[in-house]
Design a protein around this motif. Structure first.
Motif, PDB file in Angstrom:
ATOM      1  N   SER A 449       2.793  -5.704   7.233  1.00 20.59           N
ATOM      2  CA  SER A 449       2.664  -4.338   6.717  1.00 20.59           C
ATOM      3  C   SER A 449       2.483  -4.342   5.207  1.00 20.59           C
ATOM      4  N   LYS A 450       1.692  -3.388   4.725  1.00 18.99           N
ATOM      5  CA  LYS A 450       1.509  -3.204   3.290  1.00 18.99           C
ATOM      6  C   LYS A 450       2.525  -2.171   2.807  1.00 18.99           C
ATOM      7  N   ILE A 451       3.296  -2.568   1.796  1.00 17.92           N
ATOM      8  CA  ILE A 451       4.398  -1.730   1.320  1.00 17.92           C
ATOM      9  C   ILE A 451       4.213  -1.464  -0.169  1.00 17.92           C
ATOM     10  N   GLY A 452       4.239  -0.201  -0.544  1.00 18.38           N
ATOM     11  CA  GLY A 452       4.191   0.168  -1.955  1.00 18.38           C
ATOM     12  C   GLY A 452       5.597   0.363  -2.486  1.00 18.38           C
ATOM     13  N   ASN A 480       0.226   5.473 -11.790  1.00 22.22           N
ATOM     14  CA  ASN A 480      -0.758   5.266 -10.727  1.00 22.22           C
ATOM     15  C   ASN A 480      -0.219   5.609  -9.342  1.00 22.22           C
ATOM     16  N   PHE A 481       1.004   6.121  -9.275  1.00 25.83           N
ATOM     17  CA  PHE A 481       1.600   6.392  -7.970  1.00 25.83           C
ATOM     18  C   PHE A 481       0.785   7.386  -7.161  1.00 25.83           C
ATOM     19  N   ASP A 482       0.386   8.491  -7.775  1.00 23.44           N
ATOM     20  CA  ASP A 482      -0.346   9.534  -7.051  1.00 23.44           C
ATOM     21  C   ASP A 482      -1.674   9.031  -6.506  1.00 23.44           C
ATOM     22  N   LEU A 484      -2.273   5.787  -5.609  1.00 27.74           N
ATOM     23  CA  LEU A 484      -2.146   4.599  -4.762  1.00 27.74           C
ATOM     24  C   LEU A 484      -1.267   4.764  -3.523  1.00 27.74           C
ATOM     25  N   TYR A 485      -0.324   5.695  -3.520  1.00 27.18           N
ATOM     26  CA  TYR A 485       0.703   5.645  -2.477  1.00 27.18           C
ATOM     27  C   TYR A 485       0.147   5.827  -1.063  1.00 27.18           C
ATOM     28  N   ARG A 486      -0.986   6.500  -0.910  1.00 23.03           N
ATOM     29  CA  ARG A 486      -1.550   6.707   0.430  1.00 23.03           C
ATOM     30  C   ARG A 486      -2.143   5.434   1.028  1.00 23.03           C
ATOM     31  N   GLU A 487      -2.348   4.408   0.183  1.00 16.94           N
ATOM     32  CA  GLU A 487      -2.981   3.178   0.659  1.00 16.94           C
ATOM     33  C   GLU A 487      -2.022   2.272   1.426  1.00 16.94           C
ATOM     34  N   PHE A 488      -0.735   2.598   1.440  1.00 16.59           N
ATOM     35  CA  PHE A 488       0.255   1.691   2.010  1.00 16.59           C
ATOM     36  C   PHE A 488       0.783   2.203   3.345  1.00 16.59           C
ATOM     37  N   ASP A 489       1.197   1.229   4.169  1.00 21.07           N
ATOM     38  CA  ASP A 489       1.785   1.583   5.462  1.00 21.07           C
ATOM     39  C   ASP A 489       3.155   2.214   5.285  1.00 21.07           C
ATOM     40  N   SER A 499      11.302  12.649  -5.727  1.00 25.32           N
ATOM     41  CA  SER A 499      10.652  13.951  -5.931  1.00 25.32           C
ATOM     42  C   SER A 499       9.132  13.842  -6.022  1.00 25.32           C
ATOM     43  N   LYS A 500       8.626  12.650  -6.271  1.00 26.74           N
ATOM     44  CA  LYS A 500       7.177  12.444  -6.371  1.00 26.74           C
ATOM     45  C   LYS A 500       6.524  12.365  -4.998  1.00 26.74           C
ATOM     46  N   LEU A 501       7.327  12.230  -3.961  1.00 32.53           N
ATOM     47  CA  LEU A 501       6.792  12.030  -2.608  1.00 32.53           C
ATOM     48  C   LEU A 501       6.719  13.366  -1.872  1.00 32.53           C
TER      49      LEU A 501
END
Length: 549
Positions: A449-452, A480-482, A484-489, A499-501
């Motif tokens: 699994s890819k984990i951010g 860069n969170f906003d 990149l975060y969708r790219e991870f499992d 709060s950023k999620l």
């Protein structure tokens, strides 16, 4: 002092490993720079590329030569990815440094007491002990410089009749040291070789010093990684390396240089605790005598010490570990001085120092018993507590014999770290990486699994070790969170970043909770009041696992 017949350097090295080991081989403390080497080693396991070093974010990093990364990688290959395997070879390097110091002293001095005392001083040196508990370059640099010091001592002892084995020891030690940290090894090595050629007391012929088989082997080892990186990545990698070795580390402000020089000079003496106390009386007299007796040896030691002090002075930020490359040579000279200064006759002073460390160890033991009596603990911790008490009894017995006092003092210093790990077991273990490892196993998170990850990078490094190479974890930052975060499992986030999620798109669960040392007062009170878990949840460090819905 024990006689040569019953003094075993292997016993001292083993005692070092056993007493420092419990503190070193788990993340009771985690030094910030360790992440650079363990993160890169995990990436090497995943990619099979053992030449190129990466940060946890996937960016290239060329600030240090390759050998430290390979030590971490070797531990992972031998014992699997864990805190234990990331640090084991560094702990053994610390023990090997003691062996090289003993050997160097034995080469030069006929008085076996010098070699014995040098080993005991080196084993109890706090910089060596602390450096051996971290998977960073310093203890490796210290070990290989101690190895090269044995080669230099061989030339100082035998002059132009020096056996060839000392050329091998000298050049291989310097080559490996250069592959650990670069320019500091080159500077000290170059000064040492120049000294052998020009010092007026024991000059070595250039034809003798330039023993080509050893010299060429050393040059090949020292240049290997640099040639490989140029072949793979071109000359750009040198910019990062040179910036770290020179640009970022060299200070130009006179006040800062003066301050660093003063601190380095004081610590060079003070860190030989408690042994420097025995050198005060008659130091000037005995220094002159020793210099008169062995000018080449004393001159070489003084040159190296002055060189490291000057190099430490011009760095932009000074750390005591920068002194380690010359501490082995200084230890041999100090042991020689102390034997001449009559340390073995100063029984009352040695007993007073031993009783001080005895009392300090006893206090640390009491604190450890308190923590583990009030909180759930491991059976092995109680074994460690009993073992600590037995060693204290052993030291009390040793204190009755004057000849055994140097050994007892050295062991009492090592025991401090053994005892501290009893208390930090409750504060630090299991670390966040082990908590996340247990969570991933419980939740049956698919391998590969890819984990951010968004959070403190030092904790991220421990989590990467906990997950191992079967999971591909990438560090993110707030910028860069906003993107990149969708790219991870999956995602792992420190509490302050939750709060950023978008909470409507993720299921979030607590994966790791540890005490925060800055709330030590609240922790102690919570343990005393019996509501430790409540206080821990309120003040502790939390990391959450986020699953997409």
């Amino acid at each position: 002092m024990q006689t040569e017949k019953n003094f075993s350097i292997w016993y001292i090295m083993l005692a070092f490993v056993l007493l420092v080991g419990p503190f070193a081989l788990s993340f009771h403390m985690h030094y910030p720079d360790e992440m650079y080497y363990s993160d890169a080693a995990v990436k090497m396991l995943q990619t099979g590329d053992i030449q190129t070093t990466y940060l946890g974010s996937g960016e290239l990093r060329f600030k240090k030569p390759i050998l430290t990364y390979w030590f971490v990688l070797a531990g992972f290959e031998l014992f699997g990815v864990s805190p234990f395997s990331s640090r084991l070879l560094f702990l053994l390097a610390g023990a090997a440094t003691i062996g090289f110091v003993f050997w160097a002293a034995k080469i030069f001095f006929k008085d076996y007491r010098v070699a014995n005392l040098a080993a005991l001083i080196m084993a109890s040196h706090p910089v060596l002990i602390l450096s051996s508990t971290r998977s960073i370059p310093d203890v490796l640099l210290g070990m290989f410089m101690a190895m090269s010091a044995a080669g230099f001592v061989g030339f100082l002892k035998y002059g132009n009749d020096t056996p060839k084995r000392y050329s091998w020891i000298l050049y291989l030690g310097l080559a490996f040291a250069f592959e650990v940290k670069g320019l500091p090894a080159a500077a000290l090595g170059g000064l040492g070789l120049l000294y052998l050629l020009i010092n007026p007391w024991q000059r070595i012929k250039l034809s003798k010093l330039a023993y080509f088989p050893a010299l060429l082997a050393g040059l090949f080892i020292a240049s290997y990684w640099f040639v490989a990186m140029y072949w793979i990545h071109g000359a750009d990698y040198l910019n990062s390396f040179v910036e770290d070795q020179v640009g970022m580390r060299v200070a130009s402000r006179y006040l800062l240089v003066s301050q660093n020089l003063l601190i380095a000079s004081v610590l060079m003496i003070a860190l030989f605790v408690p042994w420097f106390i025995f050198s005060f009386k008659g130091f000037k007299k005995y220094f002159k005598e020793l210099f008169s007796e062995e000018k080449a040896f004393t001159g070489f030691t003084v040159l190296w010490v002055i060189a490291i002090l000057l190099m430490s002075a011009v760095v932009s930020k000074f750390y005591e570990r920068y002194l380690l490359p010359v501490i082995p040579m200084a230890t041999v000279w100090l042991a020689w001085l102390l034997i001449r200064n009559g340390i073995l006759e100063k029984v009352k002073l040695m007993k007073g120092i031993l009783f001080f460390f005895f009392g300090l160890n006893f206090l640390i033991l009491i604190i450890g018993v308190f923590f583990n009596a009030m909180l759930p603990t491991s059976f092995w911790v109680w074994i460690q507590i009993v073992f600590t008490a037995l060693i204290l009894l052993y030291l009390a017995i040793k204190s009755k014999r004057g000849n055994d006092l140097p050994l007892a003092i050295s062991l009492s210093v090592l025991l401090l770290f053994f005892g501290v790990s009893i208390s930090t077991y409750q504060i630090s273990l299991p670390d966040a990486g082990q908590h996340v490892k247990q969570y991933a196993k419980k939740e049956q998170i698919a391998l590969g699994s890819k984990i951010g990850y968004l959070g403190h990078l030092h904790t991220g490094s421990k989590i990467r070790i906990g997950l191992g190479p079967e999971y591909f974890m990438t560090d993110m930052n707030e910028k860069n969170f906003d993107q990149l975060y969708r790219e991870f499992d999956y995602l792992i986030l420190e509490e302050k970043h939750l709060s950023k999620l978008p909470v409507d798109k993720y299921d979030v669960e607590l994966a790791a909770l540890n005490w925060d040392p800055k709330y030590f007062t609240q922790m102690f009170k919570g343990i005393w009041d019996g509501n430790a878990e409540e206080v821990k949840f309120k003040t502790g460090k939390k990391f959450y696992w986020a699953k997409p819905l």
